[in-house]
Design an enzyme around this catalytic site. Structure first.
Site, short mmCIF file in Angstrom:
data_model
loop_
_atom_site.label_atom_id
_atom_site.label_comp_id
_atom_site.label_asym_id
_atom_site.label_seq_id
_atom_site.Cartn_x
_atom_site.Cartn_y
_atom_site.Cartn_z
N SER A 137 0.83 -1.21 0.00
CA SER A 137 0.00 0.00 0.00
C SER A 137 0.86 1.26 0.00
O SER A 137 1.97 1.26 0.55
CB SER A 137 -0.90 0.02 1.23
OG SER A 137 -1.60 1.25 1.32
N TYR A 150 -1.14 0.20 10.33
CA TYR A 150 -1.30 -0.44 9.02
C TYR A 150 -0.16 -0.02 8.09
O TYR A 150 0.44 -0.85 7.40
CB TYR A 150 -2.66 -0.01 8.46
CG TYR A 150 -2.98 -0.44 7.04
CD1 TYR A 150 -3.38 -1.76 6.76
CD2 TYR A 150 -2.93 0.47 5.98
CE1 TYR A 150 -3.70 -2.14 5.46
CE2 TYR A 150 -3.25 0.09 4.69
CZ TYR A 150 -3.63 -1.20 4.43
OH TYR A 150 -3.96 -1.58 3.14
N1 LIG Z 1 -9.03 -1.11 -0.50
C1 LIG Z 1 -7.99 -0.27 -0.54
O1 LIG Z 1 -8.15 0.97 -0.63
C2 LIG Z 1 -6.59 -0.81 -0.51
C3 LIG Z 1 -5.55 0.09 -0.76
C4 LIG Z 1 -4.25 -0.37 -0.74
C5 LIG Z 1 -3.99 -1.70 -0.49
N2 LIG Z 1 -5.03 -2.56 -0.23
C6 LIG Z 1 -4.68 -3.96 0.06
O2 LIG Z 1 -5.30 -4.79 -0.91
C7 LIG Z 1 -5.45 -6.11 -0.34
C8 LIG Z 1 -6.88 -6.57 -0.55
O3 LIG Z 1 -7.74 -5.75 0.22
P1 LIG Z 1 -9.24 -5.37 -0.17
O4 LIG Z 1 -9.29 -3.91 -0.33
O5 LIG Z 1 -9.72 -6.24 -1.27
O6 LIG Z 1 -9.96 -5.63 1.20
P2 LIG Z 1 -10.71 -6.88 1.81
O7 LIG Z 1 -11.84 -7.25 0.93
O8 LIG Z 1 -10.97 -6.52 3.23
O9 LIG Z 1 -9.59 -8.04 1.74
C9 LIG Z 1 -8.70 -8.37 2.74
C10 LIG Z 1 -8.65 -9.87 2.75
O10 LIG Z 1 -7.59 -10.32 3.60
C11 LIG Z 1 -8.02 -11.52 4.18
N3 LIG Z 1 -7.30 -11.84 5.39
C12 LIG Z 1 -7.09 -11.05 6.47
N4 LIG Z 1 -6.41 -11.74 7.40
C13 LIG Z 1 -6.21 -12.99 6.89
C14 LIG Z 1 -5.58 -14.15 7.38
N5 LIG Z 1 -5.03 -14.19 8.59
N6 LIG Z 1 -5.55 -15.25 6.59
C15 LIG Z 1 -6.12 -15.24 5.37
N7 LIG Z 1 -6.76 -14.16 4.85
C16 LIG Z 1 -6.79 -13.05 5.62
C17 LIG Z 1 -9.48 -11.29 4.48
O11 LIG Z 1 -10.06 -12.57 4.63
P3 LIG Z 1 -11.53 -12.83 5.25
O12 LIG Z 1 -12.45 -12.65 4.06
O13 LIG Z 1 -11.44 -14.21 5.75
O14 LIG Z 1 -11.73 -11.80 6.32
C18 LIG Z 1 -9.94 -10.51 3.27
O15 LIG Z 1 -10.47 -11.36 2.29
C19 LIG Z 1 -5.04 -5.98 1.11
O16 LIG Z 1 -3.70 -6.37 1.28
C20 LIG Z 1 -5.15 -4.48 1.39
O17 LIG Z 1 -4.34 -4.07 2.45
C21 LIG Z 1 -6.31 -2.15 -0.25
#
Ligand SMILES: NC(=O)c1ccc[n+]([C@@H]2O[C@H](COP(=O)([O-])OP(=O)(O)OC[C@H]3O[C@@H](n4cnc5c(N)ncnc54)[C@H](OP(=O)(O)O)[C@@H]3O)[C@@H](O)[C@H]2O)c1
Length: 245
Positions: A137, A150
């Site tokens: 990120s 974070y």
């Molecule tokens: N959305 C943004 O603005 C943004 C910006 C920059 C980076 N990111 C990064 O992009 C990636 C995807 O995020 P997203 O935005 O799509 O959000 P999200 O839908 O909340 O996805 C995060 C995922 O991580 C999984 N997770 C968390 N802890 C875990 C564990 N111990 N073992 C296995 N899975 C685990 C969650 O699984 P569960 O479904 O089981 O909870 C969830 O599916 C993340 O790394 C996030 O930090 C997002």
């Protein structure tokens, strides 16, 4: 000709699903790994029917690092590409109040993803081929009062990916660091995000597939973020510490 398999770690995430759809549309078989993997049964069927590729489901917890080697052993085939979409933001207030929550955020964004990518790094190096994709990120580029737990975890993960890329560059293994700006997902639900700076998960999916194909090193998804972060990184600390951004 059958295409190589793509493994998505944290496959229930909105970005993870979009990445799976993109690679499936390109004809790749997909391995979806997540906690409660059986809950992805409908996604598996959807991808199989839509794109005519095979999809397998795999139970995976990023924090159970002692099981990561066995997880890789249990896959039907060693994938060509591993994409880690695992992440947890939590809230800064809770992270400040409760050290245990903060540690969980640090482990979920750094230790867990680093551990599983380390397993595949060694296997890919032995094979002499493969691509590792880590979704980190822009929050990791400078610690801010509102998001530094974070951000610190992502900073660690970004440095780890950089080191992996450096180590594996001569071994046929490529590493892509993805630094999405804002993305409209469950993680950012309810936040008031500026539309011009906010990508859809599908954009991230397209950007990641393109980065893998073109062997890009660091990808910002929406290019404006490269400029924004250049500016933010260069604000003098004496000024930055008084800013609320
Ligand atoms: N959305 C943004 O603005 C943004 C910006 C920059 C980076 N990111 C990064 O992009 C990636 C995807 O995020 P997203 O935005 O799509 O959000 P999200 O839908 O909340 O996805 C995060 C995922 O991580 C999984 N997770 C968390 N802890 C875990 C564990 N111990 N073992 C296995 N899975 C685990 C969650 O699984 P569960 O479904 O089981 O909870 C969830 O599916 C993340 O790394 C996030 O930090 C997002």
């Amino acid at each position: 000709m059958t295409k190589d398999a793509i493994l998505i770690i944290g496959a229930r995430s909105d970005i993870g699903k979009a990445v799976a759809h993109r690679f499936a549309a390109l004809g790749h078989p997909i391995q979806l790994a997540a906690r409660n993997a059986e809950s992805l049964e409908a996604d598996k069927t959807d991808i199989e029917v839509r794109y005519g590729v095979g999809v397998t489901l795999h139970e995976f917890d990023a924090l159970e690092v002692e099981k990561h080697e066995a997880f890789a052993d249990g896959l039907p085939v060693l994938p060509a590409v591993v994409v880690s979409a695992v992440g947890m933001m939590g809230t800064q207030e809770e992270n400040e109040r409760n050290p245990a929550t903060a540690v969980r955020v640090l482990r979920s964004n750094f230790e867990g993803p680093a551990s599983i990518l380390a397993v595949f790094a060694n296997r890919f190096a032995e094979r002499g081929r493969g691509t590792l994709v880590g979704i980190s990120s822009v929050a990791g580029e400078r610690g801010r009062a509102t998001n530094y737990v974070y951000g610190a975890a992502k900073a660690g993960f970004t440095a780890y990916l950089s080191g992996l890329r450096n180590r594996l560059a001569t071994q046929g293994v490529h590493v892509v660091t993805v630094l999405p700006g804002f993305v409209a997902t469950q993680m950012t639900e309810g936040m008031d995000l500026p539309a011009k700076l906010t990508a859809e998960p599908e954009e991230v999916g397209v950007a990641i597939a393109r980065a893998v194909e073109r062997k890009k090193n660091v990808v910002y998804v929406r290019p404006i973020w490269r400029l924004i972060m250049l500016i933010i990184r260069n604000i003098p600390e004496a000024v930055f510490k008084r800013m609320k951004i």
